[in-house]
Design a protein around this motif. Structure first.
Motif, short mmCIF file in Angstrom:
data_model
loop_
_atom_site.label_atom_id
_atom_site.label_comp_id
_atom_site.label_asym_id
_atom_site.label_seq_id
_atom_site.Cartn_x
_atom_site.Cartn_y
_atom_site.Cartn_z
N GLY A 45 -46.65 -43.63 -18.29
CA GLY A 45 -46.45 -42.10 -18.31
C GLY A 45 -46.95 -41.20 -17.17
N PHE A 46 -48.28 -41.76 -16.56
CA PHE A 46 -48.83 -40.88 -15.46
C PHE A 46 -47.88 -41.13 -14.21
CE2 PHE A 46 -51.56 -41.47 -11.96
CZ PHE A 46 -52.31 -40.06 -11.97
N LEU A 47 -47.26 -42.29 -13.87
CA LEU A 47 -46.24 -42.40 -13.00
C LEU A 47 -44.97 -41.41 -13.14
CD1 LEU A 47 -46.32 -46.22 -12.24
CD2 LEU A 47 -47.47 -44.34 -10.68
N VAL A 48 -44.54 -41.62 -14.46
CA VAL A 48 -43.49 -40.71 -14.50
C VAL A 48 -43.78 -39.20 -14.59
CG1 VAL A 48 -41.81 -39.86 -16.63
CG2 VAL A 48 -41.99 -42.43 -16.20
N GLY A 49 -44.92 -38.87 -14.86
CA GLY A 49 -45.31 -37.47 -14.50
C GLY A 49 -44.98 -37.11 -13.04
N ILE A 50 -45.80 -37.93 -12.22
CA ILE A 50 -45.80 -37.79 -10.70
C ILE A 50 -44.40 -37.66 -10.30
CG2 ILE A 50 -46.55 -38.55 -8.40
CD1 ILE A 50 -49.09 -39.61 -9.86
N ILE B 181 -41.66 -37.24 -11.69
CA ILE B 181 -40.78 -35.81 -12.34
C ILE B 181 -41.32 -34.70 -11.53
CG2 ILE B 181 -40.40 -34.48 -14.15
CD1 ILE B 181 -38.75 -37.07 -14.25
N GLY B 182 -42.49 -34.64 -11.33
CA GLY B 182 -43.23 -33.59 -10.48
C GLY B 182 -42.45 -33.47 -8.98
N ARG B 183 -42.40 -34.59 -8.59
CA ARG B 183 -42.08 -34.72 -7.11
C ARG B 183 -40.47 -34.32 -7.02
NH1 ARG B 183 -44.45 -33.34 -2.87
NH2 ARG B 183 -43.11 -34.83 -1.75
N SER B 184 -39.61 -34.82 -8.30
CA SER B 184 -38.30 -34.71 -8.05
C SER B 184 -37.56 -33.29 -8.38
CB SER B 184 -37.81 -35.58 -9.22
OG SER B 184 -37.97 -35.02 -10.77
N GLY B 185 -38.54 -32.40 -8.99
CA GLY B 185 -38.21 -31.10 -8.97
C GLY B 185 -37.07 -31.01 -10.31
#
Lengths: 94, 196
Positions: free
Chosen positions: B106-111, B113-117
Motif C-alpha cells: 500500500g505504501f509503495l502503491v501510494g508513492i 501513484i503520487g509520482r505518476s500524476g
C-alpha cells in the motif's frame, strides 16, 4: 521389525509437551501446564530433560516484572519427534 | 503422567490430542479489523463529502492523517497482545506477515501513484490490493466472511474504474464495511464464544 523408541520422548508428559510445541511457534510455560494438566514441578523437570537433550529451547524473560518462561521446539527436536512417530508406526498392526 | 509403559496406540492418541489442543485456538478477536474499518470508513466518507459537495481535493490528505495515530495505537496494542499471549501459533505469524505485506504494498502503491500524476488510480488499486490480505486471512483463519469481503473488494475495484473518481470514495466505504467491519464483528463474536 520394531524400531527402538527414543526414551526421552517415550514418556507421557515429555511426549505431550513435544506434541504441543510441534504445532506452534512458541508457547509459555503456563500454557503447556494448562494443556497437559501437569504440576509445575513435574513439568519443570521434564522440560529440563528435553532441554538437556537439545529438543527444546527455553527462554526466560520478564513480563510486567514477573518471570516468564517460553518454550520452543528446536530443529533437533523436530527430527527426534519425526523419528519417534516413524518408529511408533512399526508397532502398530498393519 | 510419567509412566513409561504406555502403548504405541496411546502415544499416537496423546500426540493427536495435544496437536489439536494447540492448533484449535483462535486468537483473532477482530479488534484491529473493527478499528481500521471504522477509521477508514470515517476517512472515506469525509473524503467523499469534501470532494463531491465542496470540490475540495487539496485538504484530502488531512483527513487521511487520522491513520497516523491509528498506526501508533496499533503498534502499542500489538506489543501488549504479544506480551499477554501464552502461545504463538504459525497461523498467527503467517497472518501478521500477510498484513505486513499489504502495508508495504500500500505504501509503495501510494508513492508510485503520487509520482505518476494519476491520483484517480489510487482508490481502484488500493481496493484491488485490499482484497489480497483479506482473502488470505479468510483462508488462514478458516473464516468465510473475510473471503466474501475480499471478493466484494475486487468487484468494487473493477466498478471504480468505470465511475467518476469522487464516487470511488463511496466504494471504499462499502469495501471497509464488507471486508473489515462486518467480519470484525463476526470475528469478535466467534472469539467471545470460544472464550466463554
Amino acid at each position: 521389525m520394531f524400531k527402538d523408541l527414543d526414551p526421552i520422548l517415550h514418556s507421557q508428559l515429555r511426549l505431550a509437551v513435544m506434541s504441543l510445541l510441534i504445532g506452534v511457534k512458541e508457547a509459555e510455560f503456563t500454557f503447556i501446564k494448562e494443556k497437559t494438566g501437569s504440576t509445575a514441578g513435574n513439568l519443570s523437570v521434564q522440560i529440563s530433560k528435553l532441554k538437556d537433550a537439545g529438543y527444546v529451547e527455553v527462554i526466560k524473560q520478564f513480563k510486567d516484572n514477573y518471570p516468564q518462561t517460553i518454550c520452543k521446539i528446536t530443529p533437533a527436536g523436530i527430527n527426534a519427534f519425526e523419528t519417534y512417530v516413524k518408529a511408533l508406526q512399526t508397532y502398530l498392526p498393519k | 503422567m510419567e509412566q513409561q509403559d504406555f502403548s504405541a496406540k496411546d502415544s499416537l492418541q496423546l500426540i493427536e490430542s495435544m496437536i489439536s489442543k494447540a492448533q484449535n485456538r483462535f486468537n483473532e478477536n477482530g479488534h484491529l479489523y473493527l478499528l481500521w474499518g471504522w477509521v477508514i470508513l470515517v476517512c472515506s466518507i469525509t473524503s467523499f463529502i469534501s470532494v463531491y459537495f465542496f470540490s475540495n481535493y487539496k485538504n484530502l490528505m488531512y483527513v487521511w492523517m487520522l491513520t497516523i495515530p491509528t498506526v501508533i495505537y496499533q503498534m502499542i496494542y500489538l506489543a501488549r497482545v504479544k506480551k499477554s499471549t501464552a502461545v504463538q501459533t504459525y497461523t498467527d505469524e503467517i497472518n501478521s506477515k500477510v498484513w505486513m505485506v499489504f502495508v508495504i504494498m500500500g505504501f509503495l502503491v501510494g508513492i508510485i501513484i503520487g509520482r505518476s500524476g494519476q491520483p484517480q488510480l489510487f482508490n481502484p488499486l488500493i481496493l484491488a490490493l485490499y482484497g489480497m490480505p483479506t482473502f488470505l486471512s479468510g483462508v488462514i483463519l478458516k473464516f468465510v466472511p473475510l473471503r466474501i469481503g475480499a471478493v466484494s473488494c475486487w468487484v468494487l475495484a473493477l466498478v471504480s474504474v468505470f465511475i467518476p473518481y469522487q464516487f470511488s470514495f463511496l466504494l471504499l466505504a462499502i469495501a471497509v464495511i464488507t471486508t473489515w467491519i462486518v467480519p470484525g464483528y463476526l470475528l469478535r463474536s466467534r472469539f467471545k464464544t470460544q472464550q466463554g
